[in-house]
Write an enzyme that holds these catalytic residues in place. Structure first.
Site, short mmCIF file in Angstrom:
data_model
loop_
_atom_site.label_atom_id
_atom_site.label_comp_id
_atom_site.label_asym_id
_atom_site.label_seq_id
_atom_site.Cartn_x
_atom_site.Cartn_y
_atom_site.Cartn_z
N THR A 1 28.69 -30.03 -24.27
CA THR A 1 28.80 -28.86 -23.39
C THR A 1 27.84 -29.09 -22.22
O THR A 1 26.87 -29.84 -22.36
CB THR A 1 28.38 -27.58 -24.11
OG1 THR A 1 27.03 -27.73 -24.52
CG2 THR A 1 29.24 -27.32 -25.33
N GLU B 1 34.14 -26.10 -26.97
CA GLU B 1 34.10 -25.86 -28.42
C GLU B 1 35.48 -25.59 -29.00
O GLU B 1 35.64 -25.50 -30.21
CB GLU B 1 33.19 -24.66 -28.71
CG GLU B 1 31.70 -24.92 -28.51
CD GLU B 1 31.23 -24.70 -27.08
OE1 GLU B 1 32.07 -24.73 -26.15
OE2 GLU B 1 30.01 -24.50 -26.89
N LYS C 1 24.04 -5.15 -15.92
CA LYS C 1 23.88 -3.92 -16.71
C LYS C 1 23.22 -2.87 -15.83
O LYS C 1 22.01 -2.87 -15.63
CB LYS C 1 23.07 -4.21 -17.97
CG LYS C 1 23.77 -5.26 -18.83
CD LYS C 1 23.12 -5.44 -20.17
CE LYS C 1 23.88 -6.46 -20.99
NZ LYS C 1 23.38 -7.82 -20.93
N TRP D 1 28.37 -1.50 -17.60
CA TRP D 1 28.45 -2.93 -17.32
C TRP D 1 29.34 -3.17 -16.10
O TRP D 1 30.43 -2.59 -16.00
CB TRP D 1 29.03 -3.68 -18.52
CG TRP D 1 28.05 -3.82 -19.64
CD1 TRP D 1 26.88 -3.15 -19.80
CD2 TRP D 1 28.18 -4.70 -20.77
NE1 TRP D 1 26.26 -3.55 -20.95
CE2 TRP D 1 27.03 -4.48 -21.57
CE3 TRP D 1 29.14 -5.63 -21.18
CZ2 TRP D 1 26.82 -5.18 -22.76
CZ3 TRP D 1 28.93 -6.31 -22.36
CH2 TRP D 1 27.78 -6.10 -23.14
P1 ADP Z 1 36.24 -25.31 -19.71
O1 ADP Z 1 35.58 -25.16 -18.39
O2 ADP Z 1 37.08 -26.51 -19.83
O3 ADP Z 1 37.02 -24.09 -20.11
P2 ADP Z 1 33.59 -25.17 -20.81
O4 ADP Z 1 33.19 -25.33 -22.23
O5 ADP Z 1 32.91 -25.99 -19.78
O6 ADP Z 1 35.12 -25.48 -20.82
O7 ADP Z 1 33.47 -23.66 -20.37
C1 ADP Z 1 33.97 -22.63 -21.15
C2 ADP Z 1 33.72 -21.32 -20.49
O8 ADP Z 1 34.35 -21.28 -19.22
C3 ADP Z 1 34.33 -20.14 -21.23
O9 ADP Z 1 33.52 -19.72 -22.29
C4 ADP Z 1 34.45 -19.12 -20.13
O10 ADP Z 1 33.23 -18.45 -19.88
C5 ADP Z 1 34.77 -19.96 -18.93
N1 ADP Z 1 36.21 -19.95 -18.69
C6 ADP Z 1 37.12 -20.86 -19.05
N2 ADP Z 1 38.35 -20.52 -18.63
C7 ADP Z 1 38.22 -19.33 -17.99
C8 ADP Z 1 39.13 -18.44 -17.33
N3 ADP Z 1 40.42 -18.71 -17.22
N4 ADP Z 1 38.61 -17.31 -16.82
C9 ADP Z 1 37.30 -17.02 -16.91
N5 ADP Z 1 36.41 -17.82 -17.50
C10 ADP Z 1 36.85 -18.96 -18.03
#
Ligand code: ADP
Length: 542
Positions: free
Chosen positions: A185, A330, A439, A444
């Site tokens: 990550t 993950e 917040k 929120w």
């Molecule tokens: P990836 O960027 O490939 O989805 P990462 O593990 O780098 O994988 O990031 C995951 C995080 O990215 C998610 O927990 C979320 O916060 C954010 N995320 C992924 N897809 C979206 C989406 N379509 N809209 C908003 N947030 C997103």
């Protein structure tokens, strides 16, 4: 009584062999680091993957060894995906956009035996090598003719390594739960943590990608994954494409608007996948140069929330259907995809776009729940928001080498760190990362909502909203915005625009224009950096 079905383990090597047999002449086209376009078929890709596995075997690579890669999307990287995992070793993709200290940490933590590197990153390893005592050698992804000058010791030329073996190799069969690949990550807080995928999870995830309610990939499609192969296995596309025999078009290092557009047109690309920042560049290029698409039908937007203005431009101006998708490292990464149901057929185009703003429905295999601060489940009514938790066969059960300890709740759910609503039809919408919500006086404010509306204001190229401490309200939103080139947009213009769609108490207390916003290695806005820079910002409302 047990059923009598054959127990064949789900193996990654079977994906590429299936493609070789059933789609032998379907193509994989790559823009290479060296320059020219390279094209060959799944049949040739399978043969070279076997050849690589055999050569690595001769080199002494063992099952369970971690093999690093730092490379763009291209055919040799695909061969490494299959060759390394297929022989039972672990393909560890490394994101070159991480800070050097993070790369050193990750490589030592994973104990990579060899590193495959594209020519682009050889100078980086020249500098890092002294900190990587466990690496036995660097395999440079080029032929002899293109081998670079380097200070690295134990350098191996990829094509010369290949030449040490033929493609007569029998893929081994082993426990389908064996680790196949590893991806860290991005670690915006603390050290990056490793997520280790298995053969089983990868094959099951590929099925999900191919389902119509997933990304709907099939042999009818030509897919261009802009999402890099060093970022959650390019969202699983190199595996899923082999499963269904989709033509794959790999952009190599050139991901600017012009290069992507030209490749999409010349190769007849029908579907693509990437993060919003990439699409921002592509759409800007198309607008400036008055271009239209001739083959593109759909695009997957994920990794960060797709702003309404972006979805509208794709759908209305270019006739490209947007599939908004959500997932994370993950989760291999696909969790949800926003495909509409038949009950939505009669919605107006604008109502359909309203729905596309949601991150979509879970694909089969992913169980979701939203919970409140007390851990209790919240209703699926599209209003209640809480921590989004997930479980399923391609969702991690723990981080590599036990980092972070036990991460599942008593029902086996993993906390995504996202805050979301889920409606009665199962459509999930991220309201924020739990650490990014503002917040304000017990309420929120979703930073994503405000950002998405702000980029819809003419003249705003990119926007970020962060919480700034406030004596009365605890926190209030501050908007940081990047202007489009030549734009004279003002703070008042933006606030006026936001008033159309955002409640008064959610409006930012101030707007600061910046030249650029910092991004993480995976293209998300780096809010931790903004918070440390603007944490003490004095709002006019204080
Ligand atoms: P990836 O960027 O490939 O989805 P990462 O593990 O780098 O994988 O990031 C995951 C995080 O990215 C998610 O927990 C979320 O916060 C954010 N995320 C992924 N897809 C979206 C989406 N379509 N809209 C908003 N947030 C997103």
């Amino acid at each position: 009584m047990l059923g009598l079905m054959q127990e064949r383990p789900l193996m990654i090597s079977d994906l590429i062999e299936f493609a070789a047999v059933n789609h032998p002449d379907e193509e994989i086209v790559s823009r290479t680091v060296e320059g020219p376009i390279h094209r060959y078929t799944y049949k040739e890709c399978a043969a070279r993957s076997r050849q690589l596995a055999k050569a690595l075997d001769k080199l002494g690579v063992q099952q369970g060894d971690c093999m690093g890669t730092m490379a763009w999307n291209g055919y040799r990287h695909v061969e490494i995906y299959y060759g390394v995992s297929g022989l039972g070793a672990i393909c560890h993709t490394i994101n070159p956009r991480l800070f050097p200290e993070q790369i050193i940490y990750i490589l030592n933590h994973a104990e990579d035996k060899y590193i495959f590197t594209d020519l682009t990153f050889v100078p980086l390893f020249d500098k890092l090598a002294e900190h990587l005592p466990k690496v036995k050698g660097y395999i440079i992804m080029a032929d002899e003719e293109h081998m670079p000058e380097t200070s690295l010791s134990n350098v191996i030329c990829y094509e010369s390594l290949m030449a040490t073996a033929d493609d007569d190799y029998q893929w081994p069969t082993f426990d389908e739960r064996t680790a196949s690949s590893l991806c860290y990550t991005s670690g915006t807080t603390g050290n990056p943590k490793g997520v280790s995928y298995s053969h089983r999870s990868t094959v099951l995830h590929s099925y999900a990608v191919c389902t119509p309610d997933g990304l709907g990939l099939s042999n009818a499609e030509t897919i261009l994954p802009v999402v890099p192969m060093f970022h959650v296995n390019a969202w699983g596309i190199p595996y899923a494409s082999a499963m269904c025999g989709a033509k794959m078009v790999m952009p190599g290092p050139q991901m600017d608007g012009k290069s992507l557009y030209e490749l999409m047109e010349s190769e007849g690309v029908t579907i693509s996948a990437g993060v919003p920042t990439i699409w921002m560049m592509l759409l800007a290029y198309m607008k400036e140069n008055d271009k239209t698409f001739s083959s593109m039908q759909r695009t997957v937007i994920g990794g960060a929330a797709a702003p309404r203005a972006m979805i509208e431009t794709f759908e209305k101006e270019y006739g490209v259907n947007v599939i908004h998708a959500w997932g994370m490292t993950e989760m291999s990464p696909i969790g949800t995809a926003c495909n509409l149901k038949k009950k939505h057929d009669n919605l107006s185009p604008d109502e359909k776009i309203d729905l596309s703003l949601k991150q979509g429905r879970a694909v089969y295999g992913v169980d979701m729940k939203i919970v409140g601060p007390d851990g209790k489940k919240l209703p699926w009514d599209g209003k209640a928001f809480g921590n989004l938790m997930v479980r399923g066969p391609w969702i991690t059960s723990g981080y590599f080498k036990g980092e972070g300890g036990d991460i599942l709740d008593e029902e086996g759910f993993f906390d995504t760190g996202d805050v979301a609503t889920i409606d009665a039809d199962g459509y999930m919408q991220i309201t924020d990362r739990s650490k990014d919500v503002i917040k304000s006086g017990g309420e929120w404010i979703s930073s994503i909502d405000v950002e998405n509306e702000a980029v819809g204001c003419s003249g705003v190229a990119e926007a970020a909203v962060i919480a700034v401490p406030h004596p009365k309200w605890d926190e209030r939103p501050l908007l940081l915005a990047v202007k489009e080139e030549g734009s004279a947009v003002t703070k008042e213009d933006i606030i006026e625009h936001l008033k159309g769609s955002i409640a008064k108490w959610q409006l930012p207390d101030d707007v600061v224009f910046v030249d650029e916003l910092p991004h993480t290695a995976t293209g998300k806005i780096l809010k931790t950096k903004l918070r440390s820079e603007y944490g003490e910002y004095k709002l006019p409302t204080v």
